[in-house]
Design a protein around this motif. Structure first.
Motif, short mmCIF file in Angstrom:
data_model
loop_
_atom_site.label_atom_id
_atom_site.label_comp_id
_atom_site.label_asym_id
_atom_site.label_seq_id
_atom_site.Cartn_x
_atom_site.Cartn_y
_atom_site.Cartn_z
N LEU A 58 -3.99 -10.99 -6.07
CA LEU A 58 -2.48 -11.02 -5.79
C LEU A 58 -2.26 -12.02 -4.34
O LEU A 58 -1.27 -12.76 -4.78
N VAL A 71 5.03 -12.00 -6.77
CA VAL A 71 4.09 -11.16 -6.50
C VAL A 71 4.52 -10.48 -5.12
O VAL A 71 4.54 -11.05 -4.07
N VAL A 154 1.63 -6.77 -11.50
CA VAL A 154 1.36 -7.28 -10.26
C VAL A 154 1.81 -6.25 -9.00
O VAL A 154 1.22 -5.81 -8.37
N ARG A 158 -0.61 -4.03 -6.74
CA ARG A 158 -0.56 -3.88 -5.41
C ARG A 158 -0.68 -2.46 -5.06
O ARG A 158 -1.38 -2.12 -3.84
#
Length: 195
Positions: A58, A71, A154, A158
């Motif tokens: 990421l 992102v 994404v 995370r």
């Protein structure tokens, strides 16, 4: 016989969670889509490394020139998941090798987990420094009987990484001298030789 793929393209939930008390916890990677739930057993170190590698992917995407995907640098609040594992936890298999990748066509992180295979008498992949390292070029590996494949966007990736690192860190404290866990009943520091 073809590999049975437990696939989740846009899961409702993907988490690492534990069962048991610190010092004797079992780690699980669990995916849910509607009523379908698949869990696989993991090692603590493998859970931590998976989260760290996802963070690396990421972070690289955030700085990649020409990357069209936004992102997040931190976990989006709406994706925070602090709930326990879905019960009952019945692992499909104990995870051996894993792969981690990026699919630019869907803008998703792809996680694949394969069963640990001790039929050849080989070493446990988690005895090595990097269980994501592959020695496939050195040996011919038979097709696995089954695998877990999960694709997550994404933001979810995370959030997954942050939760996983929090779960891993919630165990026994680590000795600052020898790096080994400190048990509740005390700790005898086992410094490496020469220190």
């Amino acid at each position: 016989m073809p590999t049975i793929v437990h696939g989740f393209d846009w899961p409702d939930r993907l988490v690492v969670g534990t069962v048991g008390q610190p010092g004797s916890r079992s780690f699980y990677l669990q995916a849910r889509d509607g009523r379908r739930v698949v869990s696989v057993a993991l090692e603590k170190e493998q859970s931590a490394l998976l989260a760290e590698k996802i963070e690396e992917i990421l972070d690289e995407l955030m700085t990649a020139e020409g990357n069209p995907v936004s992102v997040p640098s931190v976990t989006p609040l709406e994706l925070v998941d602090n709930d326990p594992l879905e019960q009952p936890v019945e692992p499909q298999f104990r995870t051996g090798a894993m792969t981690l990748g990026w699919d630019p066509s869907t803008a998703q992180v792809v996680i694949e987990a394969y069963p640990y295979d001790d039929s050849d008498g080989g070493d446990d992949p988690f005895d090595s420094d990097d269980p994501f390292a592959s020695d496939a070029a050195e040996t011919e590996t038979p097709e696995p009987a089954e695998m877990l494949q999960v694709r997550i966007p994404v933001g979810t990736a995370r959030a997954f990484a942050a939760r996983t690192l929090e779960i891993v860190g919630a165990g026994r404290p680590i000795c600052p001298l020898c790096g080994r866990p400190i048990d509740g009943e005390g700790h005898i520091c086992g410094l490496p030789d020469g220190e």
